[in-house]
Design an enzyme around this catalytic site. Structure first.
Site, PDB file in Angstrom:
ATOM      1  N   GLU A 155      37.854  27.877  49.404  1.00  0.00           N
ATOM      2  CA  GLU A 155      38.608  28.951  48.758  1.00  0.00           C
ATOM      3  C   GLU A 155      40.018  28.525  48.349  1.00  0.00           C
ATOM      4  O   GLU A 155      40.841  29.366  47.977  1.00  0.00           O
ATOM      5  CB  GLU A 155      38.683  30.158  49.693  1.00  0.00           C
ATOM      6  CG  GLU A 155      37.329  30.760  50.031  1.00  0.00           C
ATOM      7  CD  GLU A 155      37.458  31.981  50.921  1.00  0.00           C
ATOM      8  OE1 GLU A 155      37.620  33.090  50.379  1.00  0.00           O
ATOM      9  OE2 GLU A 155      37.409  31.822  52.156  1.00  0.00           O
ATOM     10  N   SER A 204      34.330  34.306  50.231  1.00  0.00           N
ATOM     11  CA  SER A 204      34.051  34.208  48.795  1.00  0.00           C
ATOM     12  C   SER A 204      32.586  33.905  48.504  1.00  0.00           C
ATOM     13  O   SER A 204      32.264  33.329  47.468  1.00  0.00           O
ATOM     14  CB  SER A 204      34.952  33.150  48.128  1.00  0.00           C
ATOM     15  OG  SER A 204      36.284  33.558  48.183  1.00  0.00           O
ATOM     16  N   SER A 213      41.834  41.305  41.865  1.00  0.00           N
ATOM     17  CA  SER A 213      41.210  41.396  43.183  1.00  0.00           C
ATOM     18  C   SER A 213      41.031  42.843  43.619  1.00  0.00           C
ATOM     19  O   SER A 213      41.706  43.759  43.132  1.00  0.00           O
ATOM     20  CB  SER A 213      42.051  40.642  44.221  1.00  0.00           C
ATOM     21  OG  SER A 213      42.103  39.266  43.925  1.00  0.00           O
TER      22      SER A 213
END
Length: 324
Positions: free
Chosen positions: A15, A165, A298
């Site tokens: 990530e 993720s 996000s």
């Protein structure tokens, strides 16, 4: 006097690049009239301050300081934007706790617990938190495909236990595909968790401490174009993220209550984002993120915006709460 804020980003996991993006967004929106913001990149090889000209100035790890033009800079607070290890699993938190530097995420134990999906779910089940049926496997153990299917059924999800993720996650429809999915998960972690498939509406719920109060943000409904909310769906536009979620008043009340209950039960602070799937009106917990993505796209910033909280206010509140 302006406070010196270290925005840590990067990390050791897959990530890394997502974290760099989050950290740069925090840097962009942090109030420069109130704070001196410093971008600090953490990698396995080196820790460094990235100045405005992208020059790398090394961090003194003995006290987490830097030297700029021969002047020593100490930090009043650390803004944690690292997804995955070492920023989400408690390592950086423990380091800053030892140094006595306030930081924006939860404390080291809670970070380690929430990052470990198996331990998190095992801790919360006695508190009555609904979860999927799960099967645990460590690297080197023999794989009993029949036992797995008996326990969790098909389809099922095979996940790296300590990754984010959607790295190392697969949805398995046939028993003969289990070994491939398990090998994929073991690329990310030495522990995996295999969970039963929950067929229902998926939502993500942010819970933050804002202005000294635990605040539940509006839920986001997740609709993936792929078979599940995988990496492509999360970061390559192959999903719809609808905030507020199109759920009933009963479902909304239930998931808000459960998300806040989990936050308070675990003694969390700072930002969190929890993932749930509804079976009927009952939300089932999938996982908790304690350093969620902070880019404009996000989920947590989307939810904050819906709640009337700007990115400037969201990031400022994290520092204010950490310093409190």
């Amino acid at each position: 006097m302006k406070k010196n804020i270290a925005i840590i980003m990067g990390g050791y996991s897959s990530e890394y690049h997502i974290s760099i993006k989050s950290g740069n967004v925090v840097y962009k929106y942090l109030d420069k009239k109130k704070y001196n913001a410093y971008r600090i990149v953490i990698t396995k090889e080196k820790w460094f301050y990235l100045d405005a000209s992208d020059n790398e100035i090394p961090i003194d790890k003995s006290d987490f300081s830097i030297k700029v033009n021969r002047d020593k800079v100490n930090f009043d607070c650390v803004f944690n934007a690292i997804h995955g290890t070492p920023g989400e699993d408690g390592l950086m938190q423990a380091y800053f706790e030892l140094l006595g530097i306030p930081q924006t995420s939860c404390n080291h134990y809670e970070a380690a617990l929430t990052f470990n999906k198996r331990d998190l779910l095992s801790t919360l089940k006695p508190y009555g938190v609904p979860c999927a049926t799960s099967y645990y496997l460590n690297k080197g153990q023999s794989v009993d495909e029949d036992a797995i299917v008996r326990k969790v059924g098909l389809p099922c999800f095979v996940k790296a236990n300590r990754a984010g993720s959607s790295y190392g996650i697969s949805k398995v429809h046939k028993k003969e595909d289990l070994n491939t999915a398990i090998a994929n998960a073991f690329k990310e972690d030495t522990q995996i968790i295999i969970e039963s498939f929950l067929d229902g509406t998926e939502v993500s719920v942010g819970v933050i401490t804002y202005r000294n109060e635990v605040t539940v943000l509006p839920a986001t409904e997740i609709i993936s174009e792929n078979d599940f909310f995988d990496f492509e769906a999360k970061y390559m536009g192959k999903s719809q993220e609808i905030t507020p979620a199109r759920i009933s008043n009963t479902q909304e009340a239930n998931v808000r209550e459960l998300a806040e209950y989990i936050y308070k039960t675990l003694g969390l602070k700072g930002y969190t984002r929890s993932e749930f799937i509804f079976i009927g009106d009952v939300p089932h917990l999938l996982e908790i993120n304690t350093t969620p993505g902070l880019t404009e796209e996000s989920l947590l910033p989307q939810q904050a915006k819906t709640a009337g909280i700007s990115l400037e206010a969201l990031f400022d509140s994290a520092i204010v709460e950490a310093l409190r």
